[in-house]
Design a protein around this motif. Structure first.
Motif, PDB file in Angstrom:
ATOM      1  N   GLY A 573     -47.249 -20.411  13.740  1.00 29.50           N
ATOM      2  CA  GLY A 573     -46.516 -21.109  12.698  1.00 29.50           C
ATOM      3  C   GLY A 573     -45.039 -20.779  12.652  1.00 29.50           C
ATOM      4  N   GLN A 574     -44.575 -19.877  13.515  1.00 32.14           N
ATOM      5  CA  GLN A 574     -43.177 -19.480  13.514  1.00 32.14           C
ATOM      6  C   GLN A 574     -42.459 -19.995  14.756  1.00 32.14           C
ATOM      7  N   GLU A 575     -41.139 -19.884  14.752  1.00 34.88           N
ATOM      8  CA  GLU A 575     -40.322 -20.296  15.880  1.00 34.88           C
ATOM      9  C   GLU A 575     -39.074 -19.435  15.948  1.00 34.88           C
ATOM     10  N   ARG A 576     -38.523 -19.308  17.160  1.00 40.97           N
ATOM     11  CA  ARG A 576     -37.277 -18.571  17.389  1.00 40.97           C
ATOM     12  C   ARG A 576     -36.470 -19.311  18.455  1.00 40.97           C
ATOM     13  N   ARG A 577     -35.157 -19.168  18.422  1.00 39.96           N
ATOM     14  CA  ARG A 577     -34.353 -19.778  19.483  1.00 39.96           C
ATOM     15  C   ARG A 577     -34.732 -19.200  20.837  1.00 39.96           C
ATOM     16  N   VAL A 578     -35.059 -17.901  20.842  1.00 36.56           N
ATOM     17  CA  VAL A 578     -35.443 -17.230  22.078  1.00 36.56           C
ATOM     18  C   VAL A 578     -36.777 -16.513  21.874  1.00 36.56           C
ATOM     19  N   ILE A 579     -37.694 -16.707  22.795  1.00 33.58           N
ATOM     20  CA  ILE A 579     -38.941 -15.949  22.821  1.00 33.58           C
ATOM     21  C   ILE A 579     -39.029 -15.221  24.160  1.00 33.58           C
ATOM     22  N   ILE A 580     -39.290 -13.912  24.090  1.00 34.76           N
ATOM     23  CA  ILE A 580     -39.512 -13.103  25.288  1.00 34.76           C
ATOM     24  C   ILE A 580     -40.935 -12.572  25.213  1.00 34.76           C
ATOM     25  N   MET A 581     -41.686 -12.747  26.281  1.00 35.88           N
ATOM     26  CA  MET A 581     -43.085 -12.332  26.286  1.00 35.88           C
ATOM     27  C   MET A 581     -43.327 -11.294  27.370  1.00 35.88           C
TER      28      MET A 581
END
Length: 681
Positions: A573-581
């Motif tokens: 349900g969330q979002e970010r400009r950048v996602i690092i996994m």
């Protein structure tokens, strides 16, 4: 150390902590399983499938229908409860613990507590006794601070300097008892638990409304035909309708849709009252934030007295009830009944009956992120609060996270199938069946991600139905500015690295130091690039293992403590400009690759879907390509990034242009290749 305490064993109970509130409740039954049930369910040496079949034949009802509904789910709950009781806390029991007095409380150090091993909450119980002998004494967790807990005991409890204690963590069965209680409420309604085509007909002409006859409060909803249609149908549904579903893939605005629907219901019907629930605190708080424009007199969120105020955002605090001790509490029935909208988690909704709210008080019950809740959990608000006129609305995505179920036997029996999942398998909700209108609207315009980030999950999980509609000013904000991209117009990086995953002696969770160090370098590079204007809160770091979450937090603390680092579940349900996994799992022993043992829950399609669809402008995945490629979906994703020009690091040894067979056992092929290479050495 086995310090398991049976319920029959005598122990001295603690008096309540002087500053913890009490959750109002009805008198709950014990809901004990039948004689011999637990012995069969936990028989050693039998496979989960064999045990499940034996449970079905001896204890489960033969046919799943309204008259057997309660027993059908109680069987699963008994197994899941015992699984959690036996294994999830007792493994953390230890000897030679020290209790140090601090005012009215005692301070206890617990190794691994900071990384939620064990995961303790305020109000939980911990039993202590003088090492090796004596009577067990129950203490209540008053606070959790890093590696320490503060415990409250009875007045007679005393500790002498140098005394050592055996420590036993007590399982809290309240959640299960409340689910059992909800299942016990009768009578109930087939239109909610077993809807049929005849129930759908009650919607009548409402199903054909386009949405042009409403004026949305949210301008974005006004531009989206599917959202407008869903809002219109929900608003105009006659009382006692079949449950309505808002099917919302990633970034399509399902939560915005239900928030708009709630506002329209309140606007068009002055007698309406809404209960809005979600399985998690984070999801419930998103609803409250979206409805904050209603004001304090119309909106309240019920929060457990066991939660700290610091764990709740300031935007939500204004809509909570706090007692004179500055702790969360619940208002009396006379005050609570005046609110037009009550928001809570599914579990906390159980207090409504204890406060005195009657079934039928709410005209509408909403459950957001419904795919994450087990069906018994969803039934807490529904079966305890709905009457024959209450409308139920679910929103979620059956392609994203499922409920967390620990027992493989309970999963085999069906506990992992959410209420939303079960309804969506009903023909009346089949969106591909063109015969007649459906009590469902599927949202297809995605307002979150760069088209290249959306493309793979769209084709893999949603038949290519999603349309990238997000603002290019946001989604393309990194493409042509950041020097760290492998290819400028392709905002995805797969950083291949073959390293070593590890475990600490006291933890079952994996970590990978090399991957954590690479994550740190990416974060530093992004934050130090002034052209990007990124803040720590614009970046999210996801890892499937708590051990790795803890290691990354330690590395980022000196310069980017505000970045959210968590498991996949924390980002739904969330979002970010950048996602690092960081995927963590790695192995250099190619001949021993095994899909289930090596990848574990990394190879979960729903977790994968959630993880890669949180990013708006940049997605970076750090992992071992050879291990991840044991899973067909991961291999296809690596190929997609490779062909798109975003791959770097350890080179793969297969042709990325060759289609991946989704049903193939790729771990067997990898073992054959490993053995061949060993023979050639």
């Amino acid at each position: 150390m086995d310090l398991y305490i049976s319920p029959e064993q005598n122990r001295v109970e603690a008096s309540p902590s002087p500053t913890l509130g009490v959750i109002p409740r009805l008198k709950l039954g014990s809901f004990e399983p039948p004689e011999g049930f637990i012995d069969i369910a936990f028989k050693k040496g039998s496979s989960p499938l064999k045990i499940a079949n034996k449970i079905r034949s001896r204890f489960a009802p033969g046919v799943f229908r309204a008259s057997t509904y309660k027993t059908h789910y109680q069987v699963m709950l008994w197994i899941e409860e015992e699984r959690e009781r036996r294994r999830d806390l007792s493994r953390y029991d230890f000897e030679n613990g020290e209790l140090r007095q601090k005012g009215k409380f005692y301070k206890l150090h617990i190794d691994g507590l900071a990384s939620k091993r064990p995961d303790l909450l305020l109000g939980d119980r911990i039993c202590v006794r003088l090492s090796g002998s004596g009577k067990w004494v129950s203490g209540i967790v008053h606070d959790v601070i890093d590696e320490y807990v503060l415990l409250h005991f009875g007045k007679e409890f005393k500790v002498l300097r140098g005394q050592k204690f055996d420590i036993h963590f007590v399982f809290n069965a309240q959640v299960y008892r409340r689910m059992h209680e909800a299942l016990s409420w009768e009578p109930f309604f087939d239109r909610i638990t077993f809807p049929r085509a005849a129930h759908v007909s009650r919607l009548g002409k409402v199903q054909n409304l386009s949405g042009n006859d409403i004026q949305p409060f949210n301008k974005n909803v006004s531009k989206n035909p599917a959202q407008r249609q869903a809002v219109t149908i929900i608003t105009r549904m006659p009382p006692g309708s079949v449950p309505f579903v808002v099917f919302g893939p990633p970034g399509t605005g399902k939560t915005s849709t239900i928030i708009e629907a709630i506002r329209q219901i309140l606007y068009t019907n002055p007698n309406s009252r809404v209960l809005a629930c979600a399985p998690t605190n984070a999801a419930a708080e998103l609803i409250t934030k979206g409805l904050s424009g209603l004001g304090k007199k119309a909106l309240i969120q019920l929060i457990s007295p066991l939660r700290r105020k610091t764990s709740v955002s300031k935007n939500v605090l204004n809509f909570t009830y706090v007692n004179d001790r500055e702790q969360f509490d619940f208002p009396p029935q006379s005050d609570l009944g005046k609110f037009r909208v009550v928001v809570s988690t599914c579990y906390i909704a159980s207090v409504l009956l204890g406060i005195g709210i009657q079934r039928g008080h709410f005209t509408h019950i909403f459950i957001d992120e419904a795919g994450q809740a087990t069906e018994p959990e969803s039934m807490i608000p529904i079966r305890t609060m709905a009457n024959d006129k209450t409308n139920v609305i679910l929103s979620g995505d059956v392609k994203q996270l499922r409920p967390v179920v620990l027992s493989r036997v309970a999963s085999e029996l069906g506990l992992k199938t959410s209420y939303l999942d079960r309804l969506m398998s009903n023909p009346i909700y089949d969106e591909t069946d063109g015969r007649g209108a459906k009590p469902l609207v599927k949202l297809t315009k995605s307002w979150r991600s760069h088209p290249a980030i959306l493309k793979f999950p769209n084709e893999e999980f949603y038949n290519g139905d999603l349309e990238a509609c997000a603002d290019p000013g946001l989604t393309h904000s990194i493409c042509n500015k950041w020097h760290g991209l492998v290819k400028k117009d392709f905002p995805i990086i797969f950083h291949g690295i073959s390293s070593k995953d590890e475990k600490e002696a006291s933890s079952p969770s994996y970590f990978n130091i090399k991957e954590a160090s690479i994550v740190k370098k990416y974060v530093a590079s992004l934050l130090n690039d002034s052209k990007l204007k990124l803040k720590p809160e614009n970046i999210g770091v996801i890892s499937p293992y708590q051990g790795q979450v803890h290691k990354i937090r330690e590395l980022l603390r000196p310069f980017a403590e505000e970045i959210t680092v968590g498991c996949v579940e924390e980002f739904q349900g969330q979002e970010r400009r950048v996602i690092i996994m960081s995927t963590v799992r790695s192995s250099s022993e190619w001949s021993k690759f095994d899909l289930r043992r090596t990848l574990g829950f990394v190879a979960d399609p729903r977790r994968f879907n959630v993880a890669v669809t949180r990013a708006q402008a940049l997605l970076i995945v750090v992992g071992d390509p050879f291990v991840l490629a044991l899973d067909p979906i991961w291999k296809a994703f690596i190929n997609y990034v490779h062909l798109g020009g975003g791959y770097k690091g350890t080179q793969i040894d297969w042709d990325p242009s060759k289609p991946v067979d989704r049903k193939a056992r790729l771990d067997k092929a990898r073992r054959r290749l490993g053995r061949y290479r060993l023979q050639k050495k």
